[in-house]
Write a protein that holds these residues in place. Structure first.
Motif, PDB file in Angstrom:
ATOM      1  N   CYS A  77       0.832  -1.250   0.067  1.00 51.60           N
ATOM      2  CA  CYS A  77       0.033   0.019   0.095  1.00 51.60           C
ATOM      3  C   CYS A  77       0.859   1.183  -0.073  1.00 51.60           C
ATOM      4  CB  CYS A  77      -0.825  -0.158   1.234  1.00 51.60           C
ATOM      5  SG  CYS A  77      -2.035  -1.423   1.403  1.00 51.60           S
ATOM      6  N   VAL A  78       0.391   2.267  -0.488  1.00 54.38           N
ATOM      7  CA  VAL A  78       0.911   3.351  -0.672  1.00 54.38           C
ATOM      8  C   VAL A  78       0.075   4.528  -0.776  1.00 54.38           C
ATOM      9  CG1 VAL A  78       2.439   5.008  -2.207  1.00 54.38           C
ATOM     10  CG2 VAL A  78       2.836   2.746  -2.247  1.00 54.38           C
ATOM     11  N   GLU A  79       0.491   5.549   0.170  1.00 52.98           N
ATOM     12  CA  GLU A  79      -0.655   6.679   0.331  1.00 52.98           C
ATOM     13  C   GLU A  79       0.080   8.012  -0.468  1.00 52.98           C
ATOM     14  OE1 GLU A  79      -2.344   5.663   5.010  1.00 52.98           O
ATOM     15  OE2 GLU A  79      -0.630   7.023   4.674  1.00 52.98           O
ATOM     16  N   VAL A  80      -0.881   8.672  -1.042  1.00 51.25           N
ATOM     17  CA  VAL A  80      -0.141   9.822  -1.671  1.00 51.25           C
ATOM     18  C   VAL A  80      -0.991  11.172  -1.016  1.00 51.25           C
ATOM     19  CG1 VAL A  80       0.008  11.181  -3.775  1.00 51.25           C
ATOM     20  CG2 VAL A  80       0.157   8.693  -3.674  1.00 51.25           C
ATOM     21  N   ALA A  81      -0.409  12.203  -0.688  1.00 60.89           N
ATOM     22  CA  ALA A  81      -0.854  13.451  -0.133  1.00 60.89           C
ATOM     23  C   ALA A  81      -0.649  14.547  -1.214  1.00 60.89           C
ATOM     24  CB  ALA A  81      -0.620  13.676   1.119  1.00 60.89           C
ATOM     25  N   VAL A  82      -1.451  15.225  -1.826  1.00 63.30           N
ATOM     26  CA  VAL A  82      -1.010  16.119  -2.926  1.00 63.30           C
ATOM     27  C   VAL A  82      -1.340  17.397  -2.155  1.00 63.30           C
ATOM     28  CG1 VAL A  82      -1.726  17.146  -5.212  1.00 63.30           C
ATOM     29  CG2 VAL A  82      -1.857  14.591  -4.889  1.00 63.30           C
ATOM     30  N   GLY A  83      -0.339  18.280  -2.120  1.00 62.20           N
ATOM     31  CA  GLY A  83      -0.584  19.800  -1.916  1.00 62.20           C
ATOM     32  C   GLY A  83      -0.261  20.442  -2.868  1.00 62.20           C
ATOM     33  N   THR A  84      -0.239  21.984  -2.388  1.00 63.99           N
ATOM     34  CA  THR A  84      -0.238  22.881  -3.461  1.00 63.99           C
ATOM     35  C   THR A  84       1.213  22.981  -4.272  1.00 63.99           C
ATOM     36  OG1 THR A  84       0.210  24.594  -1.915  1.00 63.99           O
ATOM     37  CG2 THR A  84      -2.001  24.372  -3.163  1.00 63.99           C
ATOM     38  N   ASP A  85       2.380  22.711  -3.498  1.00 62.17           N
ATOM     39  CA  ASP A  85       3.719  22.857  -3.737  1.00 62.17           C
ATOM     40  C   ASP A  85       4.620  21.438  -3.691  1.00 62.17           C
ATOM     41  OD1 ASP A  85       3.642  25.611  -3.891  1.00 62.17           O
ATOM     42  OD2 ASP A  85       3.787  26.071  -1.609  1.00 62.17           O
ATOM     43  N   THR A  86       3.851  20.562  -3.081  1.00 61.42           N
ATOM     44  CA  THR A  86       4.456  19.343  -2.822  1.00 61.42           C
ATOM     45  C   THR A  86       3.534  17.828  -2.917  1.00 61.42           C
ATOM     46  OG1 THR A  86       6.091  20.401  -1.463  1.00 61.42           O
ATOM     47  CG2 THR A  86       6.125  17.917  -1.267  1.00 61.42           C
ATOM     48  N   VAL A  87       4.148  16.865  -3.335  1.00 61.04           N
ATOM     49  CA  VAL A  87       3.156  15.609  -3.277  1.00 61.04           C
ATOM     50  C   VAL A  87       4.058  14.645  -2.624  1.00 61.04           C
ATOM     51  CG1 VAL A  87       2.366  13.863  -4.571  1.00 61.04           C
ATOM     52  CG2 VAL A  87       2.427  16.139  -5.653  1.00 61.04           C
ATOM     53  N   ARG A  88       3.485  14.261  -1.448  1.00 62.33           N
ATOM     54  CA  ARG A  88       3.949  13.146  -0.474  1.00 62.33           C
ATOM     55  C   ARG A  88       3.769  11.799  -0.665  1.00 62.33           C
ATOM     56  NH1 ARG A  88       4.160  18.110   1.891  1.00 62.33           N
ATOM     57  NH2 ARG A  88       6.008  18.695   2.918  1.00 62.33           N
ATOM     58  N   VAL A  89       4.511  10.805  -0.819  1.00 61.01           N
ATOM     59  CA  VAL A  89       4.232   9.363  -1.012  1.00 61.01           C
ATOM     60  C   VAL A  89       4.983   8.695   0.128  1.00 61.01           C
ATOM     61  CG1 VAL A  89       4.361   7.699  -2.601  1.00 61.01           C
ATOM     62  CG2 VAL A  89       4.259  10.020  -3.542  1.00 61.01           C
ATOM     63  N   ARG A  90       4.164   7.760   0.685  1.00 54.55           N
ATOM     64  CA  ARG A  90       4.675   7.099   1.760  1.00 54.55           C
ATOM     65  C   ARG A  90       4.102   5.615   1.740  1.00 54.55           C
ATOM     66  NH1 ARG A  90       2.068   8.737   7.596  1.00 54.55           N
ATOM     67  NH2 ARG A  90      -0.057   8.315   7.247  1.00 54.55           N
ATOM     68  N   ASP A  91       4.870   4.608   2.424  1.00 58.49           N
ATOM     69  CA  ASP A  91       4.299   3.217   2.659  1.00 58.49           C
ATOM     70  C   ASP A  91       3.257   3.327   3.653  1.00 58.49           C
ATOM     71  OD1 ASP A  91       4.013   0.662   3.524  1.00 58.49           O
ATOM     72  OD2 ASP A  91       6.065   0.052   3.326  1.00 58.49           O
ATOM     73  N   SER A  92       2.021   3.056   3.558  1.00 59.96           N
ATOM     74  CA  SER A  92       1.158   3.250   4.661  1.00 59.96           C
ATOM     75  C   SER A  92       1.042   2.347   5.953  1.00 59.96           C
ATOM     76  CB  SER A  92      -0.529   2.845   3.855  1.00 59.96           C
ATOM     77  OG  SER A  92      -0.518   1.633   3.362  1.00 59.96           O
ATOM     78  N   LYS A  93       2.165   1.335   5.512  1.00 58.51           N
ATOM     79  CA  LYS A  93       2.237   0.194   6.872  1.00 58.51           C
ATOM     80  C   LYS A  93       3.540   0.692   7.634  1.00 58.51           C
ATOM     81  CE  LYS A  93       2.037  -3.397   4.087  1.00 58.51           C
ATOM     82  NZ  LYS A  93       2.384  -4.768   3.656  1.00 58.51           N
ATOM     83  N   ASP A  94       4.268   1.651   7.039  1.00 57.66           N
ATOM     84  CA  ASP A  94       5.463   2.029   7.920  1.00 57.66           C
ATOM     85  C   ASP A  94       5.384   3.800   7.926  1.00 57.66           C
ATOM     86  OD1 ASP A  94       7.621   2.171   9.373  1.00 57.66           O
ATOM     87  OD2 ASP A  94       8.989   1.188   7.772  1.00 57.66           O
ATOM     88  N   THR A  95       4.530   4.124   8.740  1.00 58.26           N
ATOM     89  CA  THR A  95       3.884   5.558   8.843  1.00 58.26           C
ATOM     90  C   THR A  95       5.372   6.364   9.562  1.00 58.26           C
ATOM     91  OG1 THR A  95       2.704   5.065  10.682  1.00 58.26           O
ATOM     92  CG2 THR A  95       1.553   5.290   8.524  1.00 58.26           C
ATOM     93  N   GLY A  96       6.343   5.526  10.094  1.00 55.67           N
ATOM     94  CA  GLY A  96       7.441   6.042  10.999  1.00 55.67           C
ATOM     95  C   GLY A  96       8.133   6.834  10.021  1.00 55.67           C
TER      96      GLY A  96
END
Length: 53
Positions: free
Chosen positions: A10-29
Motif C-alpha cells: 500500500c502507498v499513500e499519496v498526499a497532494v498539496g499545492t507545492d509538494t506531493v508526498r508519498v509513503r508506505d502506509s504500513k510504515d508511517t514512521g
C-alpha cells in the motif's frame, strides 16, 4: 489515495499545492518521499497503461 488492489503493498499519496508526498502506509514512521507536482504528474503519466489499439 490508497493504491492497494491485488496485494498488501500500500502507498499513500498526499497532494498539496507545492509538494506531493508519498509513503508506505504500513510504515508511517518513515518520512514520506516529497516531490513537486510536476514530477508526480510525469511519474504517473509514465506509469499509465498504454492502449494497444
Amino acid at each position: 489515495m490508497d493504491t492497494s488492489v491485488l496485494n498488501d503493498n500500500c502507498v499513500e499519496v498526499a497532494v498539496g499545492t507545492d509538494t506531493v508526498r508519498v509513503r508506505d502506509s504500513k510504515d508511517t514512521g518513515i518520512r514520506p518521499l516529497a516531490v513537486t507536482p510536476a514530477a508526480w504528474t510525469a511519474f504517473v503519466a509514465g506509469t499509465a497503461p498504454v492502449s494497444s489499439e
